[in-house]
Motif scaffolding. Structure first.
Motif, short mmCIF file in Angstrom:
data_model
loop_
_atom_site.label_atom_id
_atom_site.label_comp_id
_atom_site.label_asym_id
_atom_site.label_seq_id
_atom_site.Cartn_x
_atom_site.Cartn_y
_atom_site.Cartn_z
N LEU A 11 7.39 10.29 -23.94
CA LEU A 11 8.37 10.42 -22.87
C LEU A 11 9.75 9.95 -23.30
N SER A 12 9.80 8.93 -24.14
CA SER A 12 11.10 8.46 -24.59
C SER A 12 11.76 9.46 -25.52
N ALA A 13 10.97 10.33 -26.15
CA ALA A 13 11.51 11.34 -27.04
C ALA A 13 12.01 12.56 -26.26
N MET A 14 11.61 12.68 -25.01
CA MET A 14 12.03 13.82 -24.19
C MET A 14 13.42 13.55 -23.63
N PRO A 15 14.24 14.60 -23.51
CA PRO A 15 15.56 14.40 -22.96
C PRO A 15 15.48 14.03 -21.48
N VAL A 16 16.42 13.24 -21.03
CA VAL A 16 16.50 12.91 -19.61
C VAL A 16 17.12 14.11 -18.92
N LEU A 17 16.45 14.63 -17.90
CA LEU A 17 16.89 15.85 -17.25
C LEU A 17 17.38 15.58 -15.85
N ALA A 18 18.47 16.20 -15.52
CA ALA A 18 18.92 16.19 -14.14
C ALA A 18 18.33 17.42 -13.48
N GLY A 94 1.94 30.04 -14.08
CA GLY A 94 1.83 29.40 -15.38
C GLY A 94 3.09 29.49 -16.21
N TYR A 95 3.84 30.58 -16.04
CA TYR A 95 5.07 30.71 -16.81
C TYR A 95 6.06 29.61 -16.48
N MET A 96 5.90 28.98 -15.32
CA MET A 96 6.79 27.87 -14.98
C MET A 96 6.55 26.67 -15.89
N LEU A 97 5.43 26.69 -16.60
CA LEU A 97 5.14 25.61 -17.52
C LEU A 97 5.67 25.89 -18.91
N ASP A 98 6.11 27.12 -19.13
CA ASP A 98 6.69 27.48 -20.41
C ASP A 98 8.11 26.94 -20.51
N GLY A 99 8.63 26.96 -21.69
CA GLY A 99 9.99 26.49 -21.89
C GLY A 99 10.03 25.01 -22.18
N LYS A 100 11.17 24.44 -21.94
CA LYS A 100 11.37 23.03 -22.26
C LYS A 100 10.49 22.13 -21.41
N SER A 101 9.86 21.19 -22.08
CA SER A 101 9.05 20.20 -21.37
C SER A 101 9.94 19.24 -20.62
N ALA A 102 9.39 18.70 -19.57
CA ALA A 102 10.12 17.74 -18.76
C ALA A 102 9.11 16.79 -18.13
N ALA A 103 9.61 15.73 -17.62
CA ALA A 103 8.78 14.77 -16.89
C ALA A 103 9.53 14.37 -15.64
N MET A 104 8.77 14.13 -14.60
CA MET A 104 9.35 13.58 -13.37
C MET A 104 8.42 12.49 -12.89
N ALA A 106 6.05 10.50 -10.49
CA ALA A 106 5.14 10.68 -9.36
C ALA A 106 5.53 9.66 -8.29
N GLU A 107 4.85 9.72 -7.16
CA GLU A 107 5.15 8.79 -6.08
C GLU A 107 4.99 7.35 -6.51
N ASP A 108 4.07 7.08 -7.40
CA ASP A 108 3.82 5.70 -7.84
C ASP A 108 4.60 5.33 -9.09
N GLY A 109 5.47 6.22 -9.55
CA GLY A 109 6.31 5.94 -10.71
C GLY A 109 5.74 6.38 -12.04
N THR A 110 4.49 6.84 -12.06
CA THR A 110 3.93 7.33 -13.32
C THR A 110 4.50 8.71 -13.61
N PRO A 111 4.62 9.06 -14.88
CA PRO A 111 5.22 10.35 -15.21
C PRO A 111 4.27 11.52 -14.98
N ILE A 112 4.83 12.62 -14.53
CA ILE A 112 4.13 13.89 -14.43
C ILE A 112 4.72 14.77 -15.51
N LEU A 113 3.92 15.19 -16.46
CA LEU A 113 4.41 16.07 -17.51
C LEU A 113 4.36 17.50 -17.01
N THR A 114 5.50 18.20 -17.12
CA THR A 114 5.61 19.56 -16.61
C THR A 114 6.73 20.26 -17.36
N SER A 115 7.47 21.13 -16.71
CA SER A 115 8.57 21.86 -17.34
C SER A 115 9.85 21.66 -16.54
#
Length: 130
Positions: A11-18, A94-104, A106-115
């Protein structure tokens, strides 16, 4: 412990996304409005053909004790939490999962890996809560 380290490292290697709410709205209109309606209130033109009516997506907070259910929304869209609609599973995008990876978070603060695309659509849905 090792798993937590690996997840933190990845997660630290992933860019911070707005999130881009306007892009999320466009994705919603192109892919979801047919069933959920332009206003996301479950009144799309396909509702007459569906055996299970789409929910009012502007009420997700209200139906979840005032907390936006990010995990449930992501998992339902991407198919990790399948639901039945018109005699089969809700269309999975499923195509929404293609492309650049991202994380957001969750409600409890744990990361959700997605796009990035999924982050945008979930951010849009969160922005229209009543």
């Amino acid at each position: 412990m090792f798993t937590r380290f690996v997840v933190t490292f990845v997660l630290s290697a992933m860019p911070v996304l707005a999130q881009n709410i306007d892009e999320g709205r466009q994705i919603f209109l192109q892919n979801c409005a047919t069933c959920h309606g332009v206003s996301a209130r479950g009144d799309g033109p396909m509702t007459g053909a569906l055996t299970t009516q789409p929910p009012d997506l502007t009420q997700l907070n209200a139906n979840n004790e005032g907390v936006f259910p990010r995990v449930r929304v992501v998992f339902r869209i991407d198919g990790r939490d399948p639901i039945m609609s018109h005699g089969g599973p809700m269309p999975m995008f499923g195509y929404m999962l293609d492309g650049k990876s991202a994380a957001m978070d969750a409600e409890d603060g744990t990361p959700i890996l997605t796009s990035e695309m999924m982050v945008d659509i979930v951010s849009y849905l969160e922005s229209i809560q009543r």
